[in-house]
Design a protein around this motif. Structure first.
Motif, PDB file in Angstrom:
ATOM      1  N   LEU A  29       0.214  -4.173   4.317  1.00  0.00           N
ATOM      2  CA  LEU A  29       1.193  -4.074   3.225  1.00  0.00           C
ATOM      3  C   LEU A  29       0.928  -2.864   2.328  1.00  0.00           C
ATOM      4  O   LEU A  29       1.872  -2.243   1.828  1.00  0.00           O
ATOM      5  CB  LEU A  29       1.230  -5.368   2.410  1.00  0.00           C
ATOM      6  N   ILE A  30      -0.339  -2.519   2.121  1.00  0.00           N
ATOM      7  CA  ILE A  30      -0.665  -1.319   1.335  1.00  0.00           C
ATOM      8  C   ILE A  30      -0.074  -0.083   2.023  1.00  0.00           C
ATOM      9  O   ILE A  30       0.477   0.800   1.367  1.00  0.00           O
ATOM     10  CB  ILE A  30      -2.190  -1.188   1.132  1.00  0.00           C
ATOM     11  N   GLU A  31      -0.157  -0.042   3.353  1.00  0.00           N
ATOM     12  CA  GLU A  31       0.421   1.092   4.100  1.00  0.00           C
ATOM     13  C   GLU A  31       1.918   1.218   3.836  1.00  0.00           C
ATOM     14  O   GLU A  31       2.406   2.320   3.587  1.00  0.00           O
ATOM     15  CB  GLU A  31       0.177   0.934   5.609  1.00  0.00           C
ATOM     16  N   VAL A  32       2.656   0.110   3.886  1.00  0.00           N
ATOM     17  CA  VAL A  32       4.109   0.215   3.701  1.00  0.00           C
ATOM     18  C   VAL A  32       4.505   0.413   2.240  1.00  0.00           C
ATOM     19  O   VAL A  32       5.409   1.191   1.954  1.00  0.00           O
ATOM     20  CB  VAL A  32       4.904  -0.972   4.314  1.00  0.00           C
ATOM     21  N   ILE A  33       3.819  -0.253   1.317  1.00  0.00           N
ATOM     22  CA  ILE A  33       4.193  -0.101  -0.093  1.00  0.00           C
ATOM     23  C   ILE A  33       3.875   1.317  -0.581  1.00  0.00           C
ATOM     24  O   ILE A  33       4.578   1.868  -1.420  1.00  0.00           O
ATOM     25  CB  ILE A  33       3.531  -1.188  -0.983  1.00  0.00           C
ATOM     26  N   SER A  34       2.844   1.918   0.006  1.00  0.00           N
ATOM     27  CA  SER A  34       2.432   3.264  -0.404  1.00  0.00           C
ATOM     28  C   SER A  34       3.394   4.352   0.058  1.00  0.00           C
ATOM     29  O   SER A  34       3.258   5.507  -0.340  1.00  0.00           O
ATOM     30  CB  SER A  34       1.028   3.564   0.106  1.00  0.00           C
ATOM     31  N   THR A  35       4.370   3.991   0.886  1.00  0.00           N
ATOM     32  CA  THR A  35       5.394   4.970   1.266  1.00  0.00           C
ATOM     33  C   THR A  35       6.322   5.242   0.083  1.00  0.00           C
ATOM     34  O   THR A  35       7.055   6.223   0.093  1.00  0.00           O
ATOM     35  CB  THR A  35       6.236   4.492   2.475  1.00  0.00           C
ATOM     36  N   SER A  36       6.278   4.398  -0.927  1.00  0.00           N
ATOM     37  CA  SER A  36       7.108   4.604  -2.113  1.00  0.00           C
ATOM     38  C   SER A  36       6.538   5.738  -2.965  1.00  0.00           C
ATOM     39  O   SER A  36       5.333   5.775  -3.228  1.00  0.00           O
ATOM     40  CB  SER A  36       7.148   3.330  -2.963  1.00  0.00           C
ATOM     41  N   PRO A  37       7.407   6.637  -3.425  1.00  0.00           N
ATOM     42  CA  PRO A  37       6.943   7.700  -4.324  1.00  0.00           C
ATOM     43  C   PRO A  37       6.477   7.161  -5.685  1.00  0.00           C
ATOM     44  O   PRO A  37       5.870   7.896  -6.463  1.00  0.00           O
ATOM     45  CB  PRO A  37       8.173   8.608  -4.476  1.00  0.00           C
ATOM     46  N   LEU A  38       6.729   5.887  -5.949  1.00  0.00           N
ATOM     47  CA  LEU A  38       6.289   5.284  -7.214  1.00  0.00           C
ATOM     48  C   LEU A  38       4.789   5.031  -7.231  1.00  0.00           C
ATOM     49  O   LEU A  38       4.205   4.805  -8.287  1.00  0.00           O
ATOM     50  CB  LEU A  38       7.046   3.982  -7.470  1.00  0.00           C
ATOM     51  N   ILE A  39       4.153   5.073  -6.061  1.00  0.00           N
ATOM     52  CA  ILE A  39       2.695   4.939  -5.992  1.00  0.00           C
ATOM     53  C   ILE A  39       2.131   6.345  -5.814  1.00  0.00           C
ATOM     54  O   ILE A  39       2.348   6.988  -4.799  1.00  0.00           O
ATOM     55  CB  ILE A  39       2.261   3.994  -4.868  1.00  0.00           C
ATOM     56  N   THR A  40       1.401   6.808  -6.832  1.00  0.00           N
ATOM     57  CA  THR A  40       0.922   8.193  -6.833  1.00  0.00           C
ATOM     58  C   THR A  40      -0.465   8.351  -6.215  1.00  0.00           C
ATOM     59  O   THR A  40      -0.861   9.455  -5.874  1.00  0.00           O
ATOM     60  CB  THR A  40       0.897   8.755  -8.271  1.00  0.00           C
TER      61      THR A  40
END
Length: 166
Positions: A29-40
């Protein structure tokens, strides 16, 4: 005050988990959520998620886990959903396997709204029919629609206005 979970959730961040362990599921899940530009900062996000889990499991019971962090490496609310048909040992409070994981990231400046978002997610997930609908959904789009629906439109059992048809 309504929380728009749909705006935090992109279909690309709704997945069927391949993982068999808690650590694998969190990493997936960290891999997929980190595709968001909101996670820097993905590493900082991952570190915070695992640190939070070390303190106490976010496996709240009833087949559900809600790993969440509020840190500067997140610009605004972002979420990912993982579904496991087999179930994952998440050291949940009820010791039962977890089938639905909702990972949430928020900015450290969103304390007040953060509790409302968590409450909205948990309120949905507490409902057996909602969990069943998530597990039976045939696509990420259907799951996003479930989380996007206003709470008033969900089949939440409040003991008053719901008729049992089973």
């Amino acid at each position: 005050m309504s929380v728009d979970l749909g705006s935090m959730l992109d279909e690309s961040r709704i997945i069927d988990l391949k993982s068999e362990t808690k650590e694998e599921a969190l990493n997936e899940l960290i891999e997929v959520i980190s595709t968001s530009p909101l996670i820097t900062d993905k590493e900082e996000f991952a570190r915070a998620i695992f640190e939070r889990e070390r303190i106490i499991s976010t496996g709240v019971g009833i087949g559900v886990a809600v790993p969440h962090v509020k840190i500067p490496a997140v610009k605004d609310f972002v979420a990912a959903v993982g579904r496991s048909f087999k179930g994952i040992d998440f050291q949940a409070l009820d010791d039962k396997p977890v089938h639905i994981i909702v990972m949430i990231g928020a900015s450290d400046k969103q304390a007040g709204e953060f509790l409302k978002v968590l409450a909205s997610v948990v309120l949905r997930l507490k409902d057996k029919e909602f969990r069943r609908a998530v597990m039976l959904a045939r696509s990420a789009k259907e799951i996003k629609e479930l989380f996007s629906a206003p709470l008033e439109g969900l089949p939440i059992r409040d003991g008053q206005s719901t008729t049992e048809s089973e």
